[in-house]
Design a protein around this motif. Structure first.
Motif, PDB file in Angstrom:
ATOM      1  N   LEU A 156       0.843  -1.189   0.000  1.00  0.00           N
ATOM      2  CA  LEU A 156       0.000   0.000   0.000  1.00  0.00           C
ATOM      3  C   LEU A 156       0.886   1.249   0.000  1.00  0.00           C
ATOM      4  O   LEU A 156       1.947   1.266   0.622  1.00  0.00           O
ATOM      5  N   PRO A 157       0.465   2.311  -0.674  1.00  0.00           N
ATOM      6  CA  PRO A 157       1.316   3.496  -0.767  1.00  0.00           C
ATOM      7  C   PRO A 157       1.382   4.247   0.553  1.00  0.00           C
ATOM      8  O   PRO A 157       0.374   4.448   1.223  1.00  0.00           O
ATOM      9  N   ASP A 158       2.584   4.660   0.922  1.00  0.00           N
ATOM     10  CA  ASP A 158       2.764   5.509   2.080  1.00  0.00           C
ATOM     11  C   ASP A 158       3.920   6.462   1.816  1.00  0.00           C
ATOM     12  O   ASP A 158       4.390   6.583   0.683  1.00  0.00           O
ATOM     13  N   SER A 159       4.394   7.136   2.843  1.00  0.00           N
ATOM     14  CA  SER A 159       5.405   8.173   2.649  1.00  0.00           C
ATOM     15  C   SER A 159       6.759   7.628   2.226  1.00  0.00           C
ATOM     16  O   SER A 159       7.658   8.409   1.898  1.00  0.00           O
ATOM     17  N   SER A 160       6.922   6.301   2.220  1.00  0.00           N
ATOM     18  CA  SER A 160       8.188   5.717   1.775  1.00  0.00           C
ATOM     19  C   SER A 160       8.337   5.719   0.255  1.00  0.00           C
ATOM     20  O   SER A 160       9.418   5.439  -0.257  1.00  0.00           O
ATOM     21  N   GLU A 194       8.593   8.881  -5.004  1.00  0.00           N
ATOM     22  CA  GLU A 194       7.976  10.044  -5.648  1.00  0.00           C
ATOM     23  C   GLU A 194       7.441  11.057  -4.642  1.00  0.00           C
ATOM     24  O   GLU A 194       7.271  12.236  -4.958  1.00  0.00           O
ATOM     25  N   LEU A 195       7.169  10.599  -3.417  1.00  0.00           N
ATOM     26  CA  LEU A 195       6.579  11.487  -2.417  1.00  0.00           C
ATOM     27  C   LEU A 195       7.622  12.128  -1.499  1.00  0.00           C
ATOM     28  O   LEU A 195       7.298  13.045  -0.758  1.00  0.00           O
ATOM     29  N   GLN A 196       8.848  11.603  -1.522  1.00  0.00           N
ATOM     30  CA  GLN A 196       9.952  12.187  -0.751  1.00  0.00           C
ATOM     31  C   GLN A 196       9.579  12.386   0.723  1.00  0.00           C
ATOM     32  O   GLN A 196       9.856  13.426   1.322  1.00  0.00           O
ATOM     33  N   GLY A 197       8.915  11.385   1.281  1.00  0.00           N
ATOM     34  CA  GLY A 197       8.584  11.414   2.700  1.00  0.00           C
ATOM     35  C   GLY A 197       7.348  12.198   3.060  1.00  0.00           C
ATOM     36  O   GLY A 197       7.023  12.323   4.247  1.00  0.00           O
ATOM     37  N   ARG A 198       6.637  12.729   2.052  1.00  0.00           N
ATOM     38  CA  ARG A 198       5.455  13.540   2.338  1.00  0.00           C
ATOM     39  C   ARG A 198       4.190  12.805   1.892  1.00  0.00           C
ATOM     40  O   ARG A 198       4.026  12.504   0.713  1.00  0.00           O
ATOM     41  N   TYR A 251     -12.039  -3.906   2.686  1.00  0.00           N
ATOM     42  CA  TYR A 251     -12.085  -2.603   2.041  1.00  0.00           C
ATOM     43  C   TYR A 251     -11.020  -1.721   2.680  1.00  0.00           C
ATOM     44  O   TYR A 251     -10.934  -1.632   3.915  1.00  0.00           O
ATOM     45  N   VAL A 252     -10.216  -1.063   1.852  1.00  0.00           N
ATOM     46  CA  VAL A 252      -9.111  -0.234   2.332  1.00  0.00           C
ATOM     47  C   VAL A 252      -9.248   1.166   1.759  1.00  0.00           C
ATOM     48  O   VAL A 252      -9.390   1.335   0.537  1.00  0.00           O
ATOM     49  N   SER A 253      -9.204   2.165   2.620  1.00  0.00           N
ATOM     50  CA  SER A 253      -9.186   3.555   2.187  1.00  0.00           C
ATOM     51  C   SER A 253      -7.746   3.974   1.922  1.00  0.00           C
ATOM     52  O   SER A 253      -6.902   3.934   2.822  1.00  0.00           O
ATOM     53  N   ILE A 254      -7.465   4.352   0.682  1.00  0.00           N
ATOM     54  CA  ILE A 254      -6.156   4.893   0.312  1.00  0.00           C
ATOM     55  C   ILE A 254      -6.368   6.385   0.100  1.00  0.00           C
ATOM     56  O   ILE A 254      -6.842   6.819  -0.954  1.00  0.00           O
ATOM     57  N   ALA A 255      -6.077   7.162   1.107  1.00  0.00           N
ATOM     58  CA  ALA A 255      -6.420   8.585   1.100  1.00  0.00           C
ATOM     59  C   ALA A 255      -5.446   9.389   0.245  1.00  0.00           C
ATOM     60  O   ALA A 255      -4.423   8.878  -0.223  1.00  0.00           O
ATOM     61  N   SER A 256      -5.760  10.668   0.073  1.00  0.00           N
ATOM     62  CA  SER A 256      -4.943  11.533  -0.766  1.00  0.00           C
ATOM     63  C   SER A 256      -3.629  11.867  -0.071  1.00  0.00           C
ATOM     64  O   SER A 256      -3.517  11.865   1.153  1.00  0.00           O
ATOM     65  N   THR A 257      -2.639  12.196  -0.892  1.00  0.00           N
ATOM     66  CA  THR A 257      -1.349  12.646  -0.364  1.00  0.00           C
ATOM     67  C   THR A 257      -1.336  14.140  -0.107  1.00  0.00           C
ATOM     68  O   THR A 257      -0.395  14.652   0.487  1.00  0.00           O
ATOM     69  N   CYS A 258      -2.371  14.840  -0.565  1.00  0.00           N
ATOM     70  CA  CYS A 258      -2.314  16.292  -0.674  1.00  0.00           C
ATOM     71  C   CYS A 258      -3.659  16.892  -0.297  1.00  0.00           C
ATOM     72  O   CYS A 258      -4.620  16.191  -0.008  1.00  0.00           O
ATOM     73  N   ASN A 259      -3.720  18.204  -0.346  1.00  0.00           N
ATOM     74  CA  ASN A 259      -4.976  18.915  -0.166  1.00  0.00           C
ATOM     75  C   ASN A 259      -5.850  18.774  -1.406  1.00  0.00           C
ATOM     76  O   ASN A 259      -6.995  18.325  -1.338  1.00  0.00           O
ATOM     77  N   ALA A 260      -5.299  19.146  -2.551  1.00  0.00           N
ATOM     78  CA  ALA A 260      -5.978  18.981  -3.837  1.00  0.00           C
ATOM     79  C   ALA A 260      -4.903  18.907  -4.908  1.00  0.00           C
ATOM     80  O   ALA A 260      -4.092  19.829  -5.026  1.00  0.00           O
ATOM     81  N   CYS A 261      -4.877  17.823  -5.677  1.00  0.00           N
ATOM     82  CA  CYS A 261      -3.845  17.645  -6.692  1.00  0.00           C
ATOM     83  C   CYS A 261      -4.330  16.647  -7.734  1.00  0.00           C
ATOM     84  O   CYS A 261      -5.194  15.818  -7.475  1.00  0.00           O
ATOM     85  N   LEU A 262      -3.744  16.720  -8.914  1.00  0.00           N
ATOM     86  CA  LEU A 262      -4.075  15.814  -9.998  1.00  0.00           C
ATOM     87  C   LEU A 262      -3.304  14.507  -9.896  1.00  0.00           C
ATOM     88  O   LEU A 262      -3.789  13.455 -10.325  1.00  0.00           O
ATOM     89  N   ASP A 265      -2.669  12.358  -7.618  1.00  0.00           N
ATOM     90  CA  ASP A 265      -3.282  11.212  -6.945  1.00  0.00           C
ATOM     91  C   ASP A 265      -4.260  10.470  -7.851  1.00  0.00           C
ATOM     92  O   ASP A 265      -4.514   9.278  -7.647  1.00  0.00           O
ATOM     93  N   THR A 266      -4.837  11.156  -8.819  1.00  0.00           N
ATOM     94  CA  THR A 266      -5.777  10.505  -9.738  1.00  0.00           C
ATOM     95  C   THR A 266      -5.050   9.737 -10.832  1.00  0.00           C
ATOM     96  O   THR A 266      -5.684   8.993 -11.584  1.00  0.00           O
ATOM     97  N   GLN A 267      -3.722   9.907 -10.929  1.00  0.00           N
ATOM     98  CA  GLN A 267      -2.938   9.269 -11.983  1.00  0.00           C
ATOM     99  C   GLN A 267      -1.969   8.234 -11.440  1.00  0.00           C
ATOM    100  O   GLN A 267      -1.218   7.622 -12.208  1.00  0.00           O
ATOM    101  N   SER A 268      -1.970   8.019 -10.133  1.00  0.00           N
ATOM    102  CA  SER A 268      -1.020   7.098  -9.516  1.00  0.00           C
ATOM    103  C   SER A 268      -1.523   5.664  -9.623  1.00  0.00           C
ATOM    104  O   SER A 268      -2.678   5.401  -9.957  1.00  0.00           O
ATOM    105  N   THR A 269      -0.627   4.711  -9.346  1.00  0.00           N
ATOM    106  CA  THR A 269      -0.980   3.299  -9.277  1.00  0.00           C
ATOM    107  C   THR A 269      -0.491   2.747  -7.943  1.00  0.00           C
ATOM    108  O   THR A 269       0.722   2.721  -7.701  1.00  0.00           O
TER     109      THR A 269
END
Length: 454
Positions: free
Chosen positions: A177-181, A184-188, A205-216, A218-222
């Motif tokens: 699962l994606p996290d700050s490691s 591409e996110l450089q710890g953020r 069911y797993v919630s994979i929340a956004s990395t940001c406040n509002a950004c494009l 996250d809609t293009q990541s895998t």
């Protein structure tokens, strides 16, 4: 991020499922079996918080902030006590034998809290060395009671044995699962903590929340972020279940059904979206930000698209906070490239910046009538509103005929000082004990409370 133009290919990939569906009530969602017989129409809501009572604190648990007298406001006839002290207590789960598991993400630990008659409970390190554990779920599948633990990068489960004080060997159901490691996110990663639910068929069911406040991005990541994914009972490959949920917390199924409800933390610092005579178009105006966009309380259907980051719910229409229409996001959808009319509307809005987290249904529990049936939500509270909001536990009656919550009622308030300048506690999650008390976790006070009818 400023205005982005989306190609037809991106739009087709992101929103083809949303464009063929409209918002529906839970009982329209395909295989739902409907509410169990206990659920009745919401009718007149039960009494809300109106009586200020002292918080009872046992000897040995009176470290800060309970070294001073504290009080909370509750419905008539209820009391509040400190059940246990657990620093940075986040999400909780009540075991079949009455033990309570509590996550401590920043300590990499899950505590086990065991009640004792007439004295403070015992507290054990049930699991340690985890990667920011957050949500916890008990679920009995095929005669085995499992404990599911969500870490930032994986979900594991282990068999539960009454009386255990340390976790048995855990199996990894979902990894990667994606996290700050992520390089591409450089710890953020602003919302890397994971929330989970398990349906009656054992699917995860797993919630994979956004990395940001509002950004494009996250809609293009895998995998895509600001989403819910569904996995089989034994894990395996995940299926994208729903999009556009910036930060879905408090995942819970309507008891007796496979209808999933979530709380949603919406974006911050929204730009004024209307090109009108005010001259505020595209500006971040505190008076507007204070109430826009509302948070969400909603059922989630398979294939649903809930707007973020292109569309924001608007509470200023005649429907108020119910079934809110969407406005275009100034930063990411100024030209209307994404059709906000095609998005799934939230069933219920919540005051902007309240930060709703834990959610539990009262149906099938011993919590006293007339609050049963209904749902309870913990509001963690605002960080950037001109006047503080949230910092409370609320109740929503449940209407069986519509499968919808009724009007919101405050259940516990008082963690904010009367002048609004200081806060001594922040509710996170809620659960119900076998004898009908409401458990409330608080990560600022480092406490578990019991709200009990006298």
């Amino acid at each position: 991020m400023r205005h982005c133009l989306l190609s037809a290919v991106v739009l087709l990939g992101l929103f083809s499922s949303a464009c063929s569906h409209s918002s529906r009530t839970p009982n329209d969602a395909g295989t739902d079996s409907g509410p169990p017989p206990e659920q009745t129409d919401a009718g007149t809501p039960p009494p809300g918080a109106s009586v200020q009572v002292p918080v009872s604190v046992p000897e040995g648990l009176r470290d800060f902030p309970f070294n001073s007298a504290r009080s909370l406001t509750v419905p008539p006839g209820f009391s509040v006590s400190v059940f246990a002290r657990v620093p940075e207590a986040r999400f909780l789960a009540v075991a079949p034998n009455g033990d309570v598991l509590v996550s401590q993400p920043d300590q990499g630990t899950v505590k086990l809290v065991r009640p004792r008659e007439g004295q403070p409970p015992e507290v054990f390190d049930w699991a340690t060395g985890l990667r920011r554990p957050h949500d916890l779920v008990f679920r009995t599948v095929a005669d085995t009671t499992w404990v599911y633990v969500a870490e930032t990068n994986q979900v594991t489960r282990s068999p539960w044995q009454a009386g255990e004080t340390q976790r048995h060997e855990a199996a990894v159901l979902v990894s990667g699962l994606p996290d700050s490691s992520l390089p591409e996110l450089q710890g953020r990663y602003g919302h890397e903590l994971k929330n989970i639910a398990v349906d009656p068929a054992g699917r995860l069911y797993v919630s994979i929340a956004s990395t940001c406040n509002a950004c494009l991005s996250d809609t293009q990541s895998t995998p895509e972020r600001a989403t819910l994914y569904r996995y089989g009972p034994e894990g395996g490959e995940g299926q994208l279940f729903a999009r556009g949920l910036r930060n879905a917390e408090g995942l819970a199924f309507v008891p007796g059904t496979d209808t999933l409800w979530v709380t949603v933390n919406a974006r911050d610092n929204i730009a004024y979206p209307y090109d009108d005579s005010t001259g505020q178009y595209g500006k971040v105006i505190p008076e507007y930000v204070d109430n826009h966009p509302p948070e969400g309380l909603t059922h989630v259907r398979e294939g649903g698209q809930y707007g973020w980051p292109f569309c924001n719910p608007n509470p200023d229409s005649p429907s108020g906070l119910e079934q809110m229409p969407f406005d275009r996001d100034y930063e990411l959808n100024r030209d209307g490239s994404v059709d906000c009319g095609k998005m799934d509307r939230f069933d219920q809005g919540i005051q902007a910046h309240s930060a709703p987290l834990g959610l539990t249904f009262l149906t099938g529990t011993a919590f006293p009538e007339p609050y049963r049936p209904g749902m309870v939500v913990a509001y963690h509270g605002s960080w950037n509103r001109t006047q503080r909001t949230g910092y409370k536990v609320t109740y929503f009656p449940w209407d069986a005929a519509s499968g919808q919550p009724g009007a919101e009622v405050d259940l516990v308030t008082g963690w904010v000082s009367p002048d609004g300048k200081s806060v001594w506690g922040r509710p996170v999650d809620v659960g119900v004990t076998a004898d009908g008390a409401l458990l409330i976790s608080d990560d600022q006070a480092g406490a578990l409370y019991l709200l009990r009818k006298q």
